[in-house]
Design an enzyme around this catalytic site. Sequence first.
Site, PDB file in Angstrom:
ATOM      1  N   GLU A 287       8.836 -17.045  17.063  1.00 21.10           N
ATOM      2  CA  GLU A 287       9.147 -15.907  16.195  1.00 21.10           C
ATOM      3  C   GLU A 287       7.903 -15.070  15.929  1.00 21.10           C
ATOM      4  O   GLU A 287       7.484 -14.917  14.788  1.00 21.10           O
ATOM      5  CB  GLU A 287       9.678 -16.418  14.848  1.00 21.10           C
ATOM      6  CG  GLU A 287      10.811 -17.427  14.929  1.00 21.10           C
ATOM      7  CD  GLU A 287      11.041 -18.176  13.606  1.00 21.10           C
ATOM      8  OE1 GLU A 287      10.252 -18.020  12.652  1.00 21.10           O
ATOM      9  OE2 GLU A 287      12.022 -18.941  13.554  1.00 21.10           O
ATOM     10  N   GLY A 289       5.638 -11.876  15.168  1.00 27.09           N
ATOM     11  CA  GLY A 289       5.807 -10.538  14.596  1.00 27.09           C
ATOM     12  C   GLY A 289       4.554  -9.706  14.821  1.00 27.09           C
ATOM     13  O   GLY A 289       4.453  -8.944  15.780  1.00 27.09           O
ATOM     14  N   CYS A 356      -1.784   7.586  -7.709  1.00 23.71           N
ATOM     15  CA  CYS A 356      -2.477   7.415  -8.985  1.00 23.71           C
ATOM     16  C   CYS A 356      -2.607   5.941  -9.347  1.00 23.71           C
ATOM     17  O   CYS A 356      -1.935   5.432 -10.250  1.00 23.71           O
ATOM     18  CB  CYS A 356      -1.743   8.187 -10.068  1.00 23.71           C
ATOM     19  SG  CYS A 356      -1.718   9.930  -9.675  1.00 23.71           S
ATOM     20  N   GLU A 357      -3.436   5.235  -8.593  1.00 22.54           N
ATOM     21  CA  GLU A 357      -3.741   3.821  -8.800  1.00 22.54           C
ATOM     22  C   GLU A 357      -5.143   3.596  -8.262  1.00 22.54           C
ATOM     23  O   GLU A 357      -5.440   4.045  -7.144  1.00 22.54           O
ATOM     24  CB  GLU A 357      -2.815   2.910  -7.958  1.00 22.54           C
ATOM     25  CG  GLU A 357      -1.362   2.949  -8.280  1.00 22.54           C
ATOM     26  CD  GLU A 357      -0.978   2.101  -9.471  1.00 22.54           C
ATOM     27  OE1 GLU A 357      -1.790   1.260  -9.921  1.00 22.54           O
ATOM     28  OE2 GLU A 357       0.142   2.301  -9.959  1.00 22.54           O
TER      29      GLU A 357
END
Length: 428
Positions: A287, A289, A356-357
């Site tokens: 699997e 990714g 805005c962070e």
Amino acid sequence: MTSPHTAALPGQPHFSHRDGELFVEDVALRELAREHGTPLFVYSKAAMLSALAAYQRGFAGRKARICYAMKANSSLAVLQVFAQAGCGFDIVSGGELQRALAAGGRPADIIFSGVGKTRAEMRQALDSGIGCFNVESEAELEVLSEVATAAGAVAPVSIRVNPDVDPKTHPYISTGLKGNKFGVAHDRALAAYRRAAALPGLRVVGIDCHIGSQITAAAPYLDAMDRILDLVESVEAAGIALPHIDFGGGLGIAYQGEQPPAADALWARLFEKLDARGFGDRQFLIEPGRSLVGNAGACLTEVLYLKPGEQKNFCVVDAAMNDLPRPAMYQAWHAIVPLGASSAAASTYDIVGPVCESGDWIARDRELAVRPGDVLAVLSAGAYCMSMASNYNSRGRAAEVLVDGDRAVLIRARETVADQMRMERLLP
Ligand SMILES: *Cc1c(COP(=O)(O)O)cnc(C)c1O
């Protein structure tokens, strides 16, 4: 189409400078930014297929199915590339199931992982005829059997086992340890298989594990394989056959000079062990990714402002944490490359977005020669970027382009404000 002035980026042969201009395959990234605007995700089909080919070489002559873990990048055209190349899909929700089917995925080659499958998702997957449910708890076995019985079906199941690979030797493994939410504990696995074999709505078809992500060494895989094979022996000794072994994903990529094993080299070592222990001719599933798409993608972003300061110089760009969440979420490192030479003087910048962070940063302390209007490529952005993108600050999600040789196809239009507001209603 090579010229004497072509230089591939380190570890990313499908991205190269040609006479100072950054190309993906045979397309100039600057042309794509001009045509489609920024922020823009650009993917190389050849890079995806060459990452896949390393796994295919590793499994040559074996019984194996590669199920792309689509949460890494679930855009339909990306799924289509893998479906056409013969991959199945590892899904973690009903939404991913519908995407995989819409992209041409064959139901029998779909496996369904995740700790929190709902009854509705189980029913949907049963009705579609997926190949396997990777069950993550004993409680889930009971519910799946009920749902299958009510549907007049029998669900094919594998139990996700937590191999508990020693954290002292491999501290970077984060999902295969005791004390995290994934899988059934190694010492509960036999009891869980006995229960699964006894339930009327289930048919045991295999065993699976997934030990973590961005793994850059072979040792944890080799250790986990031994632990899984020990379990296969004890479960089969109890009379429960395990036709397939699903070894999960997790192989890392080079973001900043990491040197993970190549997929074919890793599997050569795993098959040495498998052959030695007599399991070499089992059916295998994996699997992967990130390792299939991570280095196939870049995000193009325009420099809006340079903001010199006493302690830091900031380079404010038009991509942000809603487009590229990995730095804010994991303090991840992405290489940043200007699309062409600039006459600007070099300086050290923090590259930040408009959100805005204070957590909205994309890269820190990078030496760049840029001015407003220049376009930068944020590299290794093919995995866990667009699939995690959000609308925070009411920013539309970026557009996406897939490049194949000298052809570029828009595979996702830029999201508009109307798209964002479509599901909302004003009060009467
Ligand atoms: C996320 C995930 C994968 C893929 O992991 P990568 O690190 O992207 O290869 C595979 N299997 C399961 C169950 C997962 O949750």
